[in-house]
Design a protein around this motif. Sequence first.
Motif, PDB file in Angstrom:
ATOM      1  N   GLY A  40      88.961  73.526  79.960  1.00 41.36           N
ATOM      2  CA  GLY A  40      88.995  74.946  80.290  1.00 41.36           C
ATOM      3  C   GLY A  40      89.785  75.224  81.550  1.00 41.36           C
ATOM      4  N   GLU A  41      89.567  74.423  82.581  1.00 40.02           N
ATOM      5  CA  GLU A  41      90.287  74.589  83.830  1.00 40.02           C
ATOM      6  C   GLU A  41      91.781  74.332  83.648  1.00 40.02           C
ATOM      7  OE1 GLU A  41      87.491  72.972  83.392  1.00 40.02           O
ATOM      8  OE2 GLU A  41      86.073  73.431  84.996  1.00 40.02           O
ATOM      9  N   SER A  67      88.678  79.568  80.516  1.00 43.73           N
ATOM     10  CA  SER A  67      87.422  78.818  80.624  1.00 43.73           C
ATOM     11  C   SER A  67      86.195  79.719  80.485  1.00 43.73           C
ATOM     12  CB  SER A  67      87.359  78.054  81.950  1.00 43.73           C
ATOM     13  OG  SER A  67      87.352  78.957  83.046  1.00 43.73           O
TER      14      SER A  67
END
Length: 202
Positions: free
Chosen positions: A63-64, A75
């Motif tokens: 997500g990051e 994210s």
Amino acid sequence: MSRPTPLRGVHEALGATLTDFAGWLMPLRYGSESAEHNAVRQAAGLFDLSHMGEIFVTGPQAGEALDYALVGHISALEPGRARYTMIVDPRGGVLDDLIVYRLADEEFMVVANASNYPRVAAELTERAGAFEAAVEDRSEQYALVAVQGPRSREILGGLTDADLDGLKYYAGLPATVAGLPALVARTGYTGEDGFELFVAAE
């Protein structure tokens, strides 16, 4: 030479006029463009979108990595939801517009346009390099079929165990369609209600 989609034989058997599109051999029409347009507006149409790219980003920081690589806060997506986004160059120029699906906590699928997905996969790989995330282009493994139009839910409902009524706009869920495993999504890109079916290419 144009690449065929997994459905080439079906298109030929149905009498499609085939043409090159972004390096792919795609059906241009089956008969009357007006009739096909009206079918999508009044009932439903079936589209072969197998030329699109499916790029998976996985890992604890997937997500990051996508927050860094794409436009928006990817994210923040809940598993099962999707988001329309873009990948841009350092000056903000758009490289491609994308739909990202969060399939699980540490698994995302980025859907890129046909002519761009090798570049998108390469950019994502480079941009994710500083994160605990892996990027894998699985485009060759998938066929993508979309049923679009006001009767799409009724038509697809007879072929699947998925809760189509409960499937929200810009969401997706694993299901069985015509006896085969599929990811069923609901983005309705034609402006009508619609569903997209990601299935194994074979």
